[in-house]
Every structure is written in C-alpha cells, then in structure tokens.
Write an enzyme that holds these catalytic residues in place. Structure first.
Site, PDB file in Angstrom:
ATOM      1  N   CYS A  52       0.840  -1.204   0.000  1.00  0.00           N
ATOM      2  CA  CYS A  52       0.000   0.000   0.000  1.00  0.00           C
ATOM      3  C   CYS A  52       0.875   1.255   0.000  1.00  0.00           C
ATOM      4  CB  CYS A  52      -0.915  -0.030   1.219  1.00  0.00           C
ATOM      5  SG  CYS A  52      -1.849   1.488   1.487  1.00  0.00           S
ATOM      6  N   CYS A  55       0.342   3.426   3.081  1.00  0.00           N
ATOM      7  CA  CYS A  55       0.931   2.816   4.277  1.00  0.00           C
ATOM      8  C   CYS A  55       2.440   3.056   4.320  1.00  0.00           C
ATOM      9  CB  CYS A  55       0.639   1.321   4.290  1.00  0.00           C
ATOM     10  SG  CYS A  55      -1.123   0.904   4.329  1.00  0.00           S
TER      11      CYS A  55
END
Length: 277
Positions: A52, A55
């Site tokens: 991600c 993230c």
C-alpha cells in the site's frame, strides 16, 4: 591509554543511546495469536499492507509516533493484513491504512490527519471521547465478528490453494475454478443432508394421524356385517322416498298442463311446495 578509555566511553554511551532509541522506536507487531493484548490498556493500532503506497508514506510517521508511547502512557502497534487476514475481517478494514484507538476493549476508528502532532494531540487532549465507539454488535471481540474473521481466513486459504494449483500443478484458471465449483456443490449437498438429519432429530415427523386412519379402517372392516347393513337400509329408504316425490311432482305437472290446455289464455302456474319445518 587515555585515548582508549575515551573511545571506550564513547562506544558505551553510543550503544546505550542506540539501545534506548531502538526500544522507544519499537512498534508492537500484532497478529492472529496476540491481538487480544490490545483489549487491556490504551492502544493506537494501525492496519497496513506492505504493497500500500499510503501505508509506506505513514511508516516513518508511525515509528516516530511510537517513540512517544511511554510519554503518553499508551502502546502503539501495527497489523499486517496480508499476514493476518482474519484481523482485517474482525475489524472490518475496508481501506488502508486504518487506525483504531482502543481503550480497555472499547474501539474507536481514528479519522484525523496522519501526522505525529495530531496523533499526540488525539491522546493528550483525549479527543477520542468525541468519536463514537464501535457498536457492540460490530465489536471485534464479539462472537459474530469472530465468525466473520473465520470466513476471511478461509478465503485466504482458498486463495493460496488456487495459486498453488496454477503454479505448482500447471492448471489453467478455469480448471482451478471447476475444482472449487465441484467441491462447493459437494460440500453444500453434504451440509444440506446434515441439516435435514438434525431437523428430523429435533422435530420428528408425527405418525399419530396415520395410525388413527389405520385403526379406523380396521374398525370398519370389523363392523362390516352390522354397520353396512344399517347403512344400506337407510340408503334404500331414501331412494324410495325420492321416487315417491318424483311421481307426485310429475302428476302435479300433468294436472297443471291439462288445466292450461282447457284455457289457452291462462298462464301456466306451478304450485310451490310447502317447506318442511
């Protein structure tokens, strides 16, 4: 000699500083085996995935925030949803990264800015009190969410089997899907059979009606000589009465027609029978 002592002292202090910094920077890793640790005390937990981009951008900020865990008297943790898919189902994580504030088993989803100062203010000023907690029926610690977690783990296992069938055994995609379809049909039939058996055990079929019908038939056969004769006599009497009524009706109709023939202008009037009281 003095130079070596100074070097040794610097080395010791450097190791102590790095060790202390490393401990303060440590963010607790939670997974399927130890996630219940967050039910005690105050926590800030991040759900992330290595692939991600958002993230990855939050990773350094989250580590920096973890250095404040002792000062804030909280614990900072993270969960890799690719390693623990059951937790993503248990917490109903639909977007990454997702952050939860947990206080003694009460869950609140953090939706503020993702920077260290905002995280610290969220804890210090107790802004989490302004956030509605997750309802009890959606609580990650509830039984129903445990069932959802099991389904998420099962889906991950099936995905791994699907990948293994294609990579290790060289099956095409449709071949893997066909195997899963046949397995699903077989499993559904087996579960349906078990369900029917359980229902029959809990609610057995009633047989009293059939037994009563058989008894009544046996009683009729036993009383055939006596009961049937009486019934036949009643039927014969009814037939005789019906024949007499038909004859009387035919006679009255003929009389009416004869009267009408003598006077062609008079209408044919049928007499209505008196009702039996």
């Amino acid at each position: 000699m003095a130079y070596s002592k100074v070097t040794l002292t610097i080395f010791v202090f450097s190791c102590a500083f790095l060790l202390t910094t490393g401990l303060k920077n440590a963010v607790i890793n939670l997974d399927e085996t130890n996630w219940t640790d967050m039910l005690n005390g105050e926590w800030m937990v991040e759900f992330y995935a290595p692939w991600c981009p958002a993230c990855k951008a939050l990773e350094s900020v989250w580590k920096d925030f973890g250095t404040w865990s002792e000062d804030l008297s909280i614990k900072v943790a993270k969960v890799d949803v690719t390693v623990s898919p059951g937790l993503s189902g248990r917490f109903m994580v639909t977007a990454l990264p997702t952050i939860f504030h947990v206080l003694n088993g009460e869950f609140r989803q953090y939706k503020g800015s993702r920077d260290k100062d905002t995280f610290i203010s969220f804890i210090e000023d107790k802004k989490w009190k302004l956030v509605e907690p997750v309802p009890s029926w959606k609580s990650p610690a509830s039984i129903q969410m445990s069932i959802v977690s099991g389904f998420f783990r099962l889906s991950q296992i099936l995905r791994q089997i699907h990948t293994q069938l294609m990579e290790d055994f060289g099956l095409p995609t449709w071949g893997s899907y066909l195997i899963f379809a046949v397995g699903t049909i077989f499993l559904g039939a087996l579960l349906g059979f078990l369900l029917v058996c359980c229902i029959d055990l809990i609610y057995p079929p009633k047989t009293t009606g059939k037994v009563n019908d058989i008894k009544s038939k046996v009683d009729k056969k036993a009383d055939k000589n006596s009961g049937d004769e009486l019934a036949d006599e009643d039927i014969k009497d009814d037939l005789i009465d019906d024949q007499e009524k038909d004859e009387n009706n035919s006679q009255s109709d003929s009389e009416v027609k004869e009267k009408a023939g003598s006077n062609p202008n008079s209408p044919v009037v049928k007499k209505r029978k008196p009702r039996k009281e």
